[in-house]
Design an enzyme around this catalytic site. Structure first.
Site, PDB file in Angstrom:
ATOM      1  N   ARG A  68       0.815  -1.213   0.000  1.00  0.00           N
ATOM      2  CA  ARG A  68       0.000   0.000   0.000  1.00  0.00           C
ATOM      3  C   ARG A  68       0.851   1.267   0.000  1.00  0.00           C
ATOM      4  NH1 ARG A  68      -3.923  -3.255  -1.630  1.00  0.00           N
ATOM      5  NH2 ARG A  68      -4.967  -4.389   0.036  1.00  0.00           N
ATOM      6  N   ARG A 133       1.481 -13.883  -4.289  1.00  0.00           N
ATOM      7  CA  ARG A 133       1.582 -13.481  -2.881  1.00  0.00           C
ATOM      8  C   ARG A 133       1.992 -14.649  -1.984  1.00  0.00           C
ATOM      9  NH1 ARG A 133      -4.214 -11.723  -1.764  1.00  0.00           N
ATOM     10  NH2 ARG A 133      -3.374 -10.984   0.228  1.00  0.00           N
ATOM     11  N   LYS A 163      -2.178 -15.546   7.340  1.00  0.00           N
ATOM     12  CA  LYS A 163      -3.439 -15.478   6.601  1.00  0.00           C
ATOM     13  C   LYS A 163      -3.336 -16.344   5.339  1.00  0.00           C
ATOM     14  CE  LYS A 163      -2.373 -11.152   4.108  1.00  0.00           C
ATOM     15  NZ  LYS A 163      -2.666  -9.712   4.002  1.00  0.00           N
ATOM     16  N   HIS A 176     -12.908 -11.677  -2.965  1.00  0.00           N
ATOM     17  CA  HIS A 176     -13.305 -10.272  -3.084  1.00  0.00           C
ATOM     18  C   HIS A 176     -14.555 -10.139  -3.950  1.00  0.00           C
ATOM     19  CE1 HIS A 176      -9.026  -9.884  -2.003  1.00  0.00           C
ATOM     20  NE2 HIS A 176      -9.382  -8.748  -1.448  1.00  0.00           N
ATOM     21  N   ASP A 247     -11.490 -11.453   7.705  1.00  0.00           N
ATOM     22  CA  ASP A 247     -11.108 -10.685   6.527  1.00  0.00           C
ATOM     23  C   ASP A 247     -12.163  -9.583   6.363  1.00  0.00           C
ATOM     24  OD1 ASP A 247      -9.744  -9.867   4.267  1.00  0.00           O
ATOM     25  OD2 ASP A 247      -9.639 -11.863   3.380  1.00  0.00           O
TER      26      ASP A 247
END
Length: 350
Positions: A68, A133, A163, A176, A247
């Site tokens: 981020r 990831r 996670k 998502h 989440d």
């Protein structure tokens, strides 16, 4: 307990009011909240000043496409880049993963951030949201990296969050946007996806983030709102005593638990300590839903920052420059930009 998202580079008056709510435990930051290191430090200070109690400030700063904060921070490689080195020299790869963790956590701590939701210990088996990831497909290899990464974060004074429990890597769907169902038995999951989580927990990981995946042979609900997963298996079977996060409850797969208030209560009733509501538009509804629910503010105390150095001290630390040089040798993968492996939107928790 609720962690919330905010809209921009500075707190609005209504967001200061949110932080006053007794159920508000902290803030999750995203790229939309970052303009510079100086602005980030000011925002972190403002968040703490607005809250009547200690609050947790967190972010997803994994490296690769899920980083981020970028300008002024080391551009961290994606975790999958470690696998090729591991095949040649496993000790070197594990040592470098430890440096990746230390560097990531040290830079955040120097900016006033308590926690990065890291590491990802899902298996690299083609999930569209996980992609590069993840460290690798082999559970034993991921377990080894989990141990190293937890150690590196701890050396920087930051808690580690595993996670997405009990494993998001072995389904195709991106939660998502879609419901994800993993049909495997608990025995299969114990032999594969749970292995890195068990290793990370044994290494002292401080928190776990749940997946929104449904495992119908184990429980009919998404994992984060299933007592079978949170209370019986994570807490009971694996002996985890740290903080359990949901989440982001704004993700599409969370719809299986009902509307937002229903999702909140389902996760907390299942044994989650903290629910994440990262879309600012949803925060007022979430706070209203928790108005009469008792909150345990002690749950997050162990995750608060542990005296990280300021930037001047970090820049003077030779370990930072050495880690940057070593990490520069890892490949920068094409999917860092989101191509081919499910780009994560800046408004979503990864």
């Amino acid at each position: 307990m609720l962690m919330i998202g905010i809209a921009g580079f500075a707190l609005g008056a209504h967001e200061r009011d949110w932080l006053q709510h007794p159920a508000c435990a902290g803030v999750v930051l995203f790229a939309r909240n970052f303009a510079s290191r100086a602005q980030l430090a000011e925002l972190a200070q403002a968040i703490r000043a607005a809250a009547p109690r200690p609050v947790l400030i967190a972010v997803d700063q994994e490296g690769g496409r899920v980083q981020r904060f970028r300008e002024g921070f080391t551009r961290l490689p994606a975790l999958q880049g470690f696998e090729a080195l591991y095949r040649r020299d496993s000790d070197a790869a594990l040592a470098l993963a430890r440096e990746h963790a230390w560097l990531m956590a040290s830079e955040l701590r120097a900016s006033g951030i308590d926690l990065s939701f890291a590491p990802v210990v899902d298996l690299a088996r083609g999930n569209r949201a996980i992609g590069d990831r993840a460290f690798a497909a082999d559970p034993a290899v991921v377990a080894a990296f989990a141990r190293s990464y937890v150690a590196g974060m701890h050396e920087a004074g930051m808690a580690a969050t595993l996670k997405h429990f009990p494993g998001h890597g072995s389904v195709q769907e991106d939660t998502h946007f879609d419901t994800a169902i993993d049909p495997r038995s608990l025995e299969d999951l114990r032999a594969q996806d749970l292995v890195p989580f068990a290793a990370g927990i044994a290494s002292g990981a401080d928190a776990v983030m749940m997946a929104h995946v449904i495992y119908p042979q184990v429980a009919p609900e998404p994992a984060g709102c299933a007592r079978r997963w949170v209370t019986d298996i994570l807490r009971g079977e694996l002996g985890f005593r740290g903080v359990v996060f949901s989440d982001d409850l704004g993700m599409a797969a969370a719809d299986a638990a009902g509307d937002l208030p229903a999702r909140l209560h389902a996760h907390l009733d299942a044994g989650c300590d903290v629910a994440l509501v990262c879309q600012p538009a949803q925060v007022p509804t979430a706070l209203e839903a928790l108005a009469s629910r008792p909150s345990n503010t002690l749950a997050l105390a162990a995750l608060l920052g542990r005296g990280g150095l300021g930037w001047d001290a970090l820049l003077a630390d030779p370990r930072r420059e050495a880690a940057q040089r070593s990490l520069a040798a890892l490949p920068t993968l094409q999917s860092e930009s989101g191509a081919g492996s499910g780009a994560i939107h800046s408004g979503d928790v990864a």
